[in-house]
Write an enzyme that holds these catalytic residues in place. Sequence first.
Site, PDB file in Angstrom:
ATOM      1  CG  ASP A   1      52.211  85.691  76.837  1.00 25.05           C
ATOM      2  OD1 ASP A   1      53.158  85.815  77.635  1.00 25.05           O
ATOM      3  OD2 ASP A   1      51.364  84.795  76.923  1.00 25.05           O
TER       4      ASP A   1
ATOM      5  CB  VAL B   1      44.694  74.547  71.728  1.00 21.85           C
ATOM      6  CG1 VAL B   1      44.903  74.451  70.220  1.00 21.85           C
ATOM      7  CG2 VAL B   1      44.820  75.991  72.178  1.00 21.85           C
TER       8      VAL B   1
ATOM      9  CB  ILE C   1      47.496  69.964  71.092  1.00 22.97           C
ATOM     10  CG1 ILE C   1      46.666  71.088  70.440  1.00 22.97           C
ATOM     11  CG2 ILE C   1      47.260  68.652  70.385  1.00 22.97           C
ATOM     12  CD1 ILE C   1      46.973  71.309  68.977  1.00 22.97           C
TER      13      ILE C   1
END
Length: 626
Positions: free
Chosen positions: A443, A327, A319
């Site tokens: 981030d 992931v 995903i």
Amino acid sequence: MPTIPLFFCLHPILFTCSPQPPQALALCPPFTSPPPFPFSLSPGCGHPSFQIRCSPSSSSAATISINTLSFSLLHYEPNSTSLTVSLTPSPPHPHRNCTSTPTLSTLNRSISFSGSPFRVADSSCSRLSVLKPCPPPNLPNCSRCSWECKLIKNPVHLIHECGGGGARHREDFQPECRGDVLGVLDSILRMGFELEWDEDQDPYFSSCKSCRANNGFCGFNSSDSRKPFLCFPSQAIIRQQSPNKIAILTIISLFLCLLIALFISFLVFQSKKRALLDAEEDPTIIFLRRHRSASLLPPVFTYEELDASTNHFDSKRKIGDGGFGSVFLGQLYDGRLVAVKHLHKHNSAAFSKKSFCNEILILSSINHPNLVKLHGYCSDPRGLLLVYDYVPNGTLADHLHGKQSLYRKGALSWCTRVEIALQTAMAVEYLHFSVVPPVVHRDITSANIFVDKEMKVKVGDFGLSRLLVCPEATMATSNTSEGVWTGPQGTPGYLDPDYYRSFRLNEKSDIYSFGVVLLELITGMRAVDQTREMREMTLADMVVPRIQMGLLHQVLDPVLVVDGEAMEGATAVAELAFRCVAADKDDRPDAREVAMELRRIKGRGKSGLLRGSNSSNVVVPDGLIL
């Protein structure tokens, strides 16, 4: 003792789902035999979104319900992922009589397939996009019939998904001028249009393949609001057994299941015991426990557990994929859905373990409803794994810039955008002010802001970057206003230029990144777009000069332009974003000021303010690299 193995042993005996004999079925077109999966005439069988109805006394087409509307199923090809439907007429709305077209008169709003597995085919949207009224348009009384006037002026609004940020158009569809636009739309609804679905994005289809391979029937738990997939055994097998044999088999099955459950419990206990013994010798675990009490660290998973939960890290379950790891969607033994990040092996071993440890220590120290939670980890020679919350509704970037097949561009209302901005600001405020020493995310991007089904925010990193990546230098002083020396890291377009020039990182670097996210929310544009001119390739370089010159309307998301309530709020958010992306970090507000201003902006549209986070201070271990 685990209860899951026992449940699956009882399941084939307690529940059955099989097709009835052909003579007992009320078959109707387009089906000439019992409908194949995912369609079904029986409640609890097939796919919950593909339940059809068929009247035994009628030869009309089967009907399927999508988002409270009833459609006639006109055409379906076996082994395909598309079907042709027409709107089933219903009694017209009694409050007005604005059109004589029988099918169209049953509607007073756009047809929407949002929330269902279906999407409108591009060809159907193209047919609407090229339909134009011949000038001058013959309009009814628009004060009473605003819906009909809207359709005549722009027929693409008939189907909600076709009328987003720009109707889908094909070159082989030529513009068509029609005097009776409503009559043409009524004909399209009656003659039918094409819907598609994506099997790879729906777990029912992948689960059904293995179920049917074992001679089972695919269905779902109709009594559960989530409608989880169930695999039912063949009734033919059960029908062959006498009642006494079934009772005996049931008792034997219960006894065998109990033995299996005890055996699995013993294996799990031995596996975890062996994992704990191995963990004592693992240098990574020793490092973690040196900086944090074992009771405060998240649980340790075995590699075998996480490997099984992701079906051996099946590529179909991927995903997200970034520079630090991939992931995968996993399901633990207790049924929880989680996201499992497998750190890439091509990174250096020292760097991977350093980042792995820092992330565990930081995430085990924080707790906030708008931050993704770390459920556990695994340090194994075969791979370093982290287990997070699974957030099923994609990222903010998906909803703003995603593919038409997954998300509809422009679907976010202004109120939803402000709420997403506020919840993200609250998460950043928590990291900067409630954690000691402060945590700098480094981030904050729209790809790292996840939203659930209720559009609640979870800041995390299941996209292209890492969550809470720790700098390579240690913090020498408790005064974080000057920041720490570290090499710049982040996503292009969001990276603080002051941090990039000075190599000094502090909380204001997150504020710059968040300011770019605010610009994305009000413009609907990407942070970096190589199709734009060089001087406007980054969103900040493109929008900031226009804000200074009072030309915000040139870059405002067209979806917001038509919303009068959003215009004033968008101007206020643009002013806040302008301050956040200031070149000098000292000119930027802090996270607390940003959250306060967004609460004020939200309060303009709604009476009352959003209650802030009430989290207590959290202490990050001394010596942790930030």
